[in-house]
Enzyme design. Structure first.
Site, short mmCIF file in Angstrom:
data_model
loop_
_atom_site.label_atom_id
_atom_site.label_comp_id
_atom_site.label_asym_id
_atom_site.label_seq_id
_atom_site.Cartn_x
_atom_site.Cartn_y
_atom_site.Cartn_z
N GLU A 146 -4.08 2.39 -7.21
CA GLU A 146 -4.44 3.43 -6.25
C GLU A 146 -3.61 4.69 -6.48
O GLU A 146 -2.50 4.81 -5.95
CB GLU A 146 -4.22 2.93 -4.83
N HIS A 162 0.85 -1.20 0.00
CA HIS A 162 0.00 0.00 0.00
C HIS A 162 0.89 1.25 0.00
O HIS A 162 1.96 1.25 0.62
CB HIS A 162 -0.91 -0.02 1.23
P1 PGA Z 1 -9.82 5.74 0.67
O1 PGA Z 1 -8.57 4.74 0.84
O2 PGA Z 1 -10.98 4.90 0.16
O3 PGA Z 1 -10.06 6.27 2.04
O4 PGA Z 1 -9.43 6.76 -0.32
C1 PGA Z 1 -8.30 3.76 -0.13
C2 PGA Z 1 -7.07 3.00 0.26
O5 PGA Z 1 -6.11 3.59 0.80
O6 PGA Z 1 -7.00 1.77 0.07
#
Ligand code: PGA
Length: 238
Positions: free
Chosen positions: A163, A106
């Protein structure tokens, strides 16, 4: 793409304590309408490690439709097996927990804990050896480098979550037309793997992402059970 399962993965990050985690499962059970078909939709919640036992017990006590369809994931994993690695949590430490998914690499871990492509690759290896499906998180600029750090046969067994860093927790979800080409780029790098989108997904935009991806990785909107159920209902019918 449409024939693949849809993934709805909730990432609690470092939120909640044990009683809040149990309450969440209870509320999830109460708010869910109908049945989630596990063949069509994967629904998983990823709590902090110390809450795994509470979440697993609460799911065990939930209605059969929730007990059968709500899966558990973790947010990280040691790159090493059991051994002398103070502070790390190895797959072997979690024996007895029904963990099916592991969010790995992540951007918050890359940013605050200096994770690199190599350590993420080691974690993918650990997860796969334990039969846990890795959900490898990438931004577009290093999606390729992360793929190249993985043996191709392992890359092909991953779920990949795209992401974009500026979209995470900001309320500024990336427009679908910008996400679409990156999903194709990721499939070109990793093979025909499920590709998820993550970054400010909520009930108002989830359907758009589900129409061009294989699912969503959700932070903020997974913290309240009724809100997360709203996303599940959208995934289960689109
Ligand atoms: P968020 O986070 O939905 O709060 O933007 C997504 C993530 O970090 O996996």
């Amino acid at each position: 793409m449409t024939h693949m399962k849809k993934y709805l993965i909730g990432n609690w990050k470092s939120h909640k304590n044990a009683s809040q985690a149990e309450a969440w499962v209870l509320e999830f059970d109460q708010a869910l309408v109908g049945v989630v078909d596990p063949e069509q939709t994967v629904v998983a919640v990823c709590p902090p490690y110390p809450l795994l036992g509470s979440v697993q017990a609460a799911i065990g006590q939930a209605s059969p439709r929730v007990a059968n369809s709500l899966k558990i994931g973790i947010q990280d994993l040691s790159p090493f097996p059991l051994g002398k690695y103070t502070g790390e949590v190895a797959v072997g430490n979690m024996k007895g927990f029904d963990i099916e998914y592991a969010i790995l690499g992540h951007s918050e871990r890359r940013r605050y804990f200096q994770e690199d492509h190599h350590s993420v690759a080691q974690k993918v290896d650990q997860a796969l050896q334990a039969g846990i499906v890795p959900i490898v998180c990438v931004d577009d600029e290093y999606a390729q480098a992360q793929a190249q750090a993985l043996p191709p046969d392992q890359a092909a067994q991953c779920v990949v979550a795209y992401e974009p860093v500026e979209a995470i927790g900001s309320g500024h979800n990336q427009p679908v037309h910008e996400v679409k080409p990156i999903v194709q780029l990721i499939k070109a790098e990793y093979g025909e793997v499920p590709v998820l989108y993550g970054g400010s997904v909520d009930v108002s935009n989830v359907a758009e992402y589900l129409s061009i991806t294989n699912g969503v990785l959700v932070g903020g909107a997974s913290l309240k059970a009724d809100e997360f159920v709203g996303l599940v209902q959208a995934a289960n019918i689109s």
